[in-house]
Scaffold this motif. Sequence first.
Motif, PDB file in Angstrom:
ATOM      1  N   TYR A 111      -4.678   1.607   0.837  1.00  0.00           N
ATOM      2  CA  TYR A 111      -4.203   2.646   1.516  1.00  0.00           C
ATOM      3  C   TYR A 111      -5.237   3.155   2.271  1.00  0.00           C
ATOM      4  N   THR A 168      -6.209   6.951   2.867  1.00  0.00           N
ATOM      5  CA  THR A 168      -6.015   8.400   2.192  1.00  0.00           C
ATOM      6  C   THR A 168      -6.666   9.527   3.161  1.00  0.00           C
ATOM      7  N   PRO A 225       3.667   4.920  -1.695  1.00  0.00           N
ATOM      8  CA  PRO A 225       2.125   4.973  -2.000  1.00  0.00           C
ATOM      9  C   PRO A 225       1.784   4.181  -3.623  1.00  0.00           C
ATOM     10  N   THR A 247      -0.921   5.528  -8.708  1.00  0.00           N
ATOM     11  CA  THR A 247      -0.926   6.819  -7.697  1.00  0.00           C
ATOM     12  C   THR A 247      -1.010   8.139  -8.794  1.00  0.00           C
ATOM     13  N   TYR A 300       0.139  12.120   2.793  1.00  0.00           N
ATOM     14  CA  TYR A 300      -1.038  12.107   2.052  1.00  0.00           C
ATOM     15  C   TYR A 300      -1.736  10.833   2.102  1.00  0.00           C
ATOM     16  N   TRP A 301      -1.082   9.846   1.809  1.00  0.00           N
ATOM     17  CA  TRP A 301      -1.608   8.366   2.036  1.00  0.00           C
ATOM     18  C   TRP A 301      -0.825   7.786   3.151  1.00  0.00           C
TER      19      TRP A 301
END
Lengths: 496, 305
Positions: A267, A269, A311, A412, A461-462
């Motif tokens: 991911y 971030t 996520p 997560t 956010y991600w």
Amino acid sequence: MLYAACVAASCGTAAFAGKADDTLNVAFPQEIEPLEYYKIAGREGMILAQHVYDGLLFKDIATGEIKPALAESYAYVDDTTIDLKIRKGVHFHDGSELTPEDVVYTLTTVSRPDYGARYGVTVNWIDKVEARDANTVRVTLKKPFAGALEMLTDVLPIYPRARFAKDGSAGMAAQPIGTGPYKLVEMTPGTRYVLARNDDYYADSPKGRPQIGTIVARTIPEQNTQYAELMSGALDWIWRVPPDQAGKLARMGNIQIVNGPILRFGYLTMYAAGDYPTSQLKVRQAISHAVNRQAITDAYSGGSSKVLDGPCNPAQFGCEGDFVKYGYDPDKARALLAEAGFPNGFQTVLYTGQFPPAVAEAVAGDLAAIGIKAEIRSLQYSAASEAWRKGEVPMMLANWGSYGVADVAFSTSFFFDGSPDDGAHDKAVQDWLNVADTSIDPAVRLQNYRKAMTRITEQAYWLPLYDFSVNYAVSADLNFQPSPDEFVRFYSASWK
Amino acid sequence: MLAFILRRAGYALIVALLVSASTFWLLYAVGDPAIALAGQSGTAADAQAMRELYGLDRPVPVQYLEWLGRTLRGDLGFSPFLNTGVSQIVMDRLPVTLALGTASLIVGLAVALVLGIVAAVNQGRMIDRAVLVFSVLGQATPNFWLALMLIVLFGVNLGWLPISGARDWTGYVLPSAVLGFFIMPSLMRLTRAGMIEVLSSDYIRTARAKGLPRRRIILRHALRNAALPIISIAAVQFGVLLSGSIVIESVFALDGIGRLAWESLKRNDVVVVQAVILIVSTIYIFLTAMIDVLNAWLDPRIREG
């Protein structure tokens, strides 16, 4: 280059090791830490250690079912109390018989903070462990913890009390003694481990009876050397082979390529809490629309890897929600950026500690197309992570293996819990995750994870990238099943 | 002479101290050892636990002085990563690097001497040019490439030699051939230049006039006099081989200290990196100091200057 030279000379491939002498030769690119499980940080050492030790329980990776192992049965007394009945007639490699005292001593010792277990999450839920009678052990939790049974599997192996009490952690590292399907017979710390089949392995083990006589595990850092050893027949198993190399190796005749999905996922971030352009929702959304994730996934992962919407890894418990899908749309990205007050883009930095620089360059290239000039900082993992935790990093490419556990409580949740790893500082997400992580009611957990996962995608956010898959290049003589948790089970492998 | 040796030893000690202090500081500058120790799946809390457990939260100068004090007492420390004492780790790996360095030096020196003498006595002829071309190749060939080509030829196709690892002496053949080829050119040129100079000197002409056999002149009279600078450079090359064999140790998966240093650097395993650097720099400093002393003994002008 290696293949070109090899094809020109028409490589001969005589198998002089492996099946013929019942020895499985495997190589890892990383150094293998000595097999004291609780002090191991790297996957390679854990894999070998799971051949030497057993846990009280065992997780069947195919069904997700928790099965009895060194404990022949278990029962929840209440939310914070588990009773386990210890199996009789199981012997350690030194001949001593497994008793509840071994279990009590091992778990009590390794859960003390001053013991220094590498992964706190595996032991910090244990309040106390005590023997109830001649064959029952009671584990008391500090608070309800959904992952307790999961942790009581191979993640918390049982050591023989007499040895462990006398020689401590370093002694177990120097000469590991377990109950597992293989014994360690030779070692050069870090680089070479020889395991021999334990012919007295207990019959009812969920790991099954080990098939192959000897396993020799070595560190070979250079990939080309690994390929050469594999082609010559001196190696039978390697992993994490890049997609382009896997295709070439598959044509060599004596080698088969096995691909399997794993729980690890990648991911991008974005730091939302600080004072960066990425602190604005519209900028994070713009970035999410700007990156061509499908092209990146195809180029750098391949195999069974898929672009992710949520996520987390879809194979994990709790990875559900009404995910906002961010399709590749540079025009929309530019519009969002203009709305956020950056019609001409901005300058920023993109950290990467775990992804190859090529992936970072691909992401930076996509961002450049909408006007965001991201300078790439490719650092060691520890340096990138340190900077992130200090809040000095607006964007970072990262991936997470979830300890091989198919539950978002082990992925997560760590990054949205208000700790220094949390770059969002979103109180609502923190609260939902806290409820979900500590409840043992699956319905309550799912409901709260759903809210948290949905909000993480709404707030961008991600930017989830893809779930990883691993290519294993193995001898054509070998029966080998990959596992999604990145724990390789050589004890289940056999010769054809 | 004694004063000279003491002065040399003093310089060597200062160099060793500077090297150890700067590497210690650099290791902390490139990344937090506690985060590295907690691993790639370690959370901020795990890193904090490591920091407290191993005293990594104290100021770097304090940690350095503690390390120095321990080392001076002969205790190289404990590697939390390998869960093993550093002395044992180094003792496991040092013999591999020493064997590789020695074998490479013998290969490089043997080829360099033969070719250097052949080139010198045939100065300006075709064979001299051919030797020069060969030495340029040795200097210009990337050694990882040569290593892979030798692996394909002798390991994969012919199956004569092991591809990686050093379970017995056969494992050293390919790596020492590659490293020997790499250090050969400078030694060869030195031999050639030295021999040409010596062969044109008066005493060689006298020896020739006395009717001594050509072979005896070259090997006994000329080579002996040309050998001193070669030995000096060979000793320095040995130091280079000890510290510079990281690539070759990686390609051939030899468990030597070059690779140990590299792997430990990657995981910020400070005590191991410090121990390796200390040992390699001590050997290196010792070798150069020995050469200085040797040269001073041979040539009084150096002693006095």
